[in-house]
Motif scaffolding. Structure first.
Motif, PDB file in Angstrom:
ATOM      1  N   SER A  38       0.853  -1.212  -0.038  1.00  0.00           N
ATOM      2  CA  SER A  38       0.037   0.021  -0.064  1.00  0.00           C
ATOM      3  C   SER A  38       0.948   1.447  -0.087  1.00  0.00           C
ATOM      4  O   SER A  38       1.802   1.397   0.528  1.00  0.00           O
ATOM      5  CB  SER A  38      -0.827  -0.057   1.090  1.00  0.00           C
ATOM      6  N   ALA A  39       0.368   2.282  -0.762  1.00  0.00           N
ATOM      7  CA  ALA A  39       1.222   3.418  -0.728  1.00  0.00           C
ATOM      8  C   ALA A  39       0.656   4.334   0.413  1.00  0.00           C
ATOM      9  O   ALA A  39       1.168   5.298   0.856  1.00  0.00           O
ATOM     10  CB  ALA A  39       0.972   4.337  -2.195  1.00  0.00           C
ATOM     11  N   VAL A  40      -0.250   3.889   1.280  1.00  0.00           N
ATOM     12  CA  VAL A  40      -0.940   4.783   2.202  1.00  0.00           C
ATOM     13  C   VAL A  40      -0.548   4.246   3.563  1.00  0.00           C
ATOM     14  O   VAL A  40      -0.416   2.986   3.755  1.00  0.00           O
ATOM     15  CB  VAL A  40      -2.613   4.587   2.167  1.00  0.00           C
ATOM     16  N   ALA A  41      -0.032   4.866   4.411  1.00  0.00           N
ATOM     17  CA  ALA A  41       0.290   4.579   5.583  1.00  0.00           C
ATOM     18  C   ALA A  41      -0.830   4.610   6.662  1.00  0.00           C
ATOM     19  O   ALA A  41      -1.130   5.418   7.536  1.00  0.00           O
ATOM     20  CB  ALA A  41       1.242   5.587   6.267  1.00  0.00           C
ATOM     21  N   TRP A  42      -1.655   3.457   6.373  1.00  0.00           N
ATOM     22  CA  TRP A  42      -2.676   3.173   7.540  1.00  0.00           C
ATOM     23  C   TRP A  42      -2.551   2.922   8.750  1.00  0.00           C
ATOM     24  O   TRP A  42      -1.487   2.416   9.174  1.00  0.00           O
ATOM     25  CB  TRP A  42      -3.328   1.915   6.792  1.00  0.00           C
ATOM     26  N   ARG A  43      -3.438   3.657   9.798  1.00  0.00           N
ATOM     27  CA  ARG A  43      -3.402   3.337  11.137  1.00  0.00           C
ATOM     28  C   ARG A  43      -4.465   2.180  11.015  1.00  0.00           C
ATOM     29  O   ARG A  43      -5.861   2.410  10.667  1.00  0.00           O
ATOM     30  CB  ARG A  43      -3.841   4.346  11.911  1.00  0.00           C
ATOM     31  N   THR A  44      -4.134   0.918  11.793  1.00  0.00           N
ATOM     32  CA  THR A  44      -5.071  -0.100  12.097  1.00  0.00           C
ATOM     33  C   THR A  44      -5.557  -0.181  13.336  1.00  0.00           C
ATOM     34  O   THR A  44      -6.408  -1.001  13.679  1.00  0.00           O
ATOM     35  CB  THR A  44      -4.469  -1.425  11.853  1.00  0.00           C
ATOM     36  N   ASP A  45      -4.997   0.619  14.169  1.00  0.00           N
ATOM     37  CA  ASP A  45      -5.556   0.702  15.492  1.00  0.00           C
ATOM     38  C   ASP A  45      -6.269   2.057  15.781  1.00  0.00           C
ATOM     39  O   ASP A  45      -6.039   3.331  15.719  1.00  0.00           O
ATOM     40  CB  ASP A  45      -4.567   0.738  16.548  1.00  0.00           C
ATOM     41  N   TRP A  46      -7.730   1.972  16.040  1.00  0.00           N
ATOM     42  CA  TRP A  46      -8.427   3.065  16.038  1.00  0.00           C
ATOM     43  C   TRP A  46      -8.097   4.112  17.231  1.00  0.00           C
ATOM     44  O   TRP A  46      -8.164   5.079  16.895  1.00  0.00           O
ATOM     45  CB  TRP A  46     -10.073   2.555  16.308  1.00  0.00           C
ATOM     46  N   GLN A  47      -7.679   3.642  18.288  1.00  0.00           N
ATOM     47  CA  GLN A  47      -7.600   4.716  19.381  1.00  0.00           C
ATOM     48  C   GLN A  47      -6.304   5.268  18.757  1.00  0.00           C
ATOM     49  O   GLN A  47      -6.237   6.757  19.152  1.00  0.00           O
ATOM     50  CB  GLN A  47      -7.229   3.981  20.763  1.00  0.00           C
ATOM     51  N   GLN A  48      -5.371   4.726  18.099  1.00  0.00           N
ATOM     52  CA  GLN A  48      -4.139   5.509  17.841  1.00  0.00           C
ATOM     53  C   GLN A  48      -4.723   6.492  16.655  1.00  0.00           C
ATOM     54  O   GLN A  48      -3.984   7.628  16.576  1.00  0.00           O
ATOM     55  CB  GLN A  48      -3.147   4.607  17.228  1.00  0.00           C
ATOM     56  N   ALA A  49      -5.415   6.286  15.892  1.00  0.00           N
ATOM     57  CA  ALA A  49      -5.945   7.113  14.863  1.00  0.00           C
ATOM     58  C   ALA A  49      -6.701   8.444  15.458  1.00  0.00           C
ATOM     59  O   ALA A  49      -6.578   9.344  14.976  1.00  0.00           O
ATOM     60  CB  ALA A  49      -6.875   6.335  13.730  1.00  0.00           C
ATOM     61  N   VAL A  50      -7.477   8.088  16.516  1.00  0.00           N
ATOM     62  CA  VAL A  50      -8.281   9.010  17.246  1.00  0.00           C
ATOM     63  C   VAL A  50      -7.155  10.085  17.811  1.00  0.00           C
ATOM     64  O   VAL A  50      -7.235  11.327  17.719  1.00  0.00           O
ATOM     65  CB  VAL A  50      -8.872   8.477  18.232  1.00  0.00           C
ATOM     66  N   ASP A  51      -6.157   9.744  18.541  1.00  0.00           N
ATOM     67  CA  ASP A  51      -5.336  10.212  19.160  1.00  0.00           C
ATOM     68  C   ASP A  51      -4.447  11.145  18.309  1.00  0.00           C
ATOM     69  O   ASP A  51      -4.238  12.287  18.590  1.00  0.00           O
ATOM     70  CB  ASP A  51      -4.128   9.370  19.960  1.00  0.00           C
ATOM     71  N   GLU A  52      -3.977  10.729  17.231  1.00  0.00           N
ATOM     72  CA  GLU A  52      -3.248  11.332  16.277  1.00  0.00           C
ATOM     73  C   GLU A  52      -3.976  12.464  15.494  1.00  0.00           C
ATOM     74  O   GLU A  52      -3.642  13.725  15.596  1.00  0.00           O
ATOM     75  CB  GLU A  52      -2.876  10.460  15.135  1.00  0.00           C
TER      76      GLU A  52
END
Length: 158
Positions: A38-52
């Motif tokens: 993937s060319a996209v740097a996906w976050r797979t942890d929901w809480q990590q995405a929210v915090d970021e």
């Protein structure tokens, strides 16, 4: 008895065809089983995405997918491998969430089919939603529209 055994024995052309078929099947299996980069740097942890998202004040772009989702896998191979798509997501915190593992979150947002895409503010307000697969150009247009809508909502809030 000899004639029957001769008739059942495959000829050289048939053996070559069988080997070619086997090679094609193995190649297809490797293609299907090996996920593309993937060319996209996906976050797979929901809480990590929210915090970021809270920290950076960027909206969350989330894809809800399910295991075995054909259209999700198609987009992984034809959309998310493209650099222009990764660039379109640079104004977001991109999250790829397995809806089977995050059932409460998916249910709360009303996910009923895969893939489902949302753009959410850091406070979890829905800015945009799309259900189903998209071609790369349609996907990029969706991200641009979502950013414009978010900017409009922020302007109204001021």
């Amino acid at each position: 008895m000899n004639a029957t055994a001769e008739q059942q024995k495959p000829g050289p052309a048939r053996i070559v065809k069988m080997w070619l078929l086997l090679a094609v099947l193995i190649g297809a299996l490797i293609f299907v089983s090996k996920p593309p980069k993937s060319a996209v740097a996906w976050r797979t942890d929901w809480q990590q995405a929210v915090d970021e998202s809270i920290e950076t004040k960027l909206p969350i772009f989330v894809e809800f997918y399910g295991p075995g989702c054909t259209y999700c896998e198609l987009m992984d191979r034809t959309v998310f491998t493209r650099e222009d798509v990764a660039e379109a997501l640079s104004g977001f915190v991109p999250a790829k969430i397995n809806a089977d593992k995050e059932r409460r979150l998916a249910f709360g947002l009303g996910v009923q089919a895969y893939p489902t895409f949302f753009v959410l503010t850091p406070g979890h307000d829905v800015v945009a939603k799309h259900i189903g697969a998209m071609e790369p150009e349609e996907f990029i247009a969706f991200t641009k529209t979502a950013l414009q809508k978010r900017a409009s909502l922020e302007e109204i809030a001021r």
